[in-house]
Write a protein that holds these residues in place. Structure first.
Motif, short mmCIF file in Angstrom:
data_model
loop_
_atom_site.label_atom_id
_atom_site.label_comp_id
_atom_site.label_asym_id
_atom_site.label_seq_id
_atom_site.Cartn_x
_atom_site.Cartn_y
_atom_site.Cartn_z
N ASP A 112 36.68 93.30 18.86
CA ASP A 112 35.73 93.13 17.76
C ASP A 112 34.62 94.15 17.98
O ASP A 112 33.82 94.01 18.92
N THR A 125 38.97 83.63 14.22
CA THR A 125 38.45 85.00 14.13
C THR A 125 39.53 86.06 14.35
O THR A 125 39.26 87.25 14.22
N GLY A 143 41.99 88.77 13.85
CA GLY A 143 42.16 89.66 12.70
C GLY A 143 43.57 90.23 12.63
O GLY A 143 44.07 90.78 13.62
N LYS A 147 39.77 95.87 13.86
CA LYS A 147 39.50 94.58 14.51
C LYS A 147 40.84 93.98 14.96
O LYS A 147 41.78 93.91 14.15
#
Ligand code: FES
Length: 231
Positions: free
Chosen positions: A11, A47, A49, A98
């Protein structure tokens, strides 16, 4: 059955460098790697990706490096991996936006460079521009490309040379250069014989290995090389 799933995470807003994270996922051998990733995303870490759309090997958005090979996550079953440990990384040779999402700008710029559309200024017929079966045969295999990028991101020349057009763009050039209805073949041939075109292909065959649609991309590039000799 529980599988360890190791994913390369990054990230840019939090991490200085990419790092691996392991998840334990309860799944079945007949499930797809995409199912495994979506399970992680919905049950363990929202989260995570990744790109995906059709889920059926059509859109080409979920190509990634799975247990060391460029594959579509939606077309790869857990049992295909022949390992009880699943390792998923973004396609190699591109910057990471990401996690499993790579920057595809360069890929699409090269795609545009070969004019990936039919050029024919003649007035269109009432219905469609026809071609004979043997003319279509010349391009049929190349039309199966779904532009997932697995080939270009498996190519050692692409890794070493940022400006190389790469197998996906060259295959698209072939698709129109050998289309009997197209009138821009000479212009496209000049583009693919530039310093960053077909002559940079050293027939490593990595692209053929990586293609999820079993397209013999190297054969098509070789045909382009032969056609260019008549320029
Ligand atoms: Fe469309 Fe895999 S999600 S090809």
């Amino acid at each position: 059955m529980e599988y360890p799933v190791v994913i390369l995470r990054f990230d840019p807003e939090k991490d200085a460098h990419p790092h691996y994270q392991e998840f334990i996922v309860d799944t079945a051998p007949h499930e797809r790697v995409l199912d495994v990733l979506l399970k992680i995303k919905s049950e363990q870490d929202s989260t995570l990706g990744l790109r995906k759309s059709c889920g059926h090997g059509v859109c080409g958005s979920d190509a990634m490096l799975i247990n060391g090979e460029n594959r579509l996550a939606c077309s790869t079953l857990v049992r295909d991996l022949k390992s009880n440990r699943i390792k998923v990384e973004p396609l190699p040779g591109a910057s990471i936006v990401k996690d499993l999402i790579i920057d595809t700008d360069a890929f699409w710029t090269k795609y545009q460079e070969v004019m990936p559309y039919l050029v024919n200024d003649e007035a269109p017929p009432d219905r469609e521009r026809l071609q004979r079966p043997e003319e279509h045969e010349m391009i049929e295999e190349s039309t199966r490309c779904i532009l997932c990028g697995a080939c270009s991101h498996a190519c050692p020349t692409s890794w070493a040379n940022d400006s190389y057009l790469g197998p996906a763009a060259l295959l698209k050039a072939y698709r129109f250069i050998f289309d009997s209805r197209d009138h821009a073949d000479q212009e496209r041939l000049r583009k693919v014989t530039s310093d960053h075109g077909i002559w940079k292909c050293y027939t490593a065959y990595n692209c053929v290995e990586a293609c999820p649609k079993d397209i013999d991309i190297t054969w098509h590039i070789t045909r382009l090389k032969k056609a260019s000799l008549g320029l």
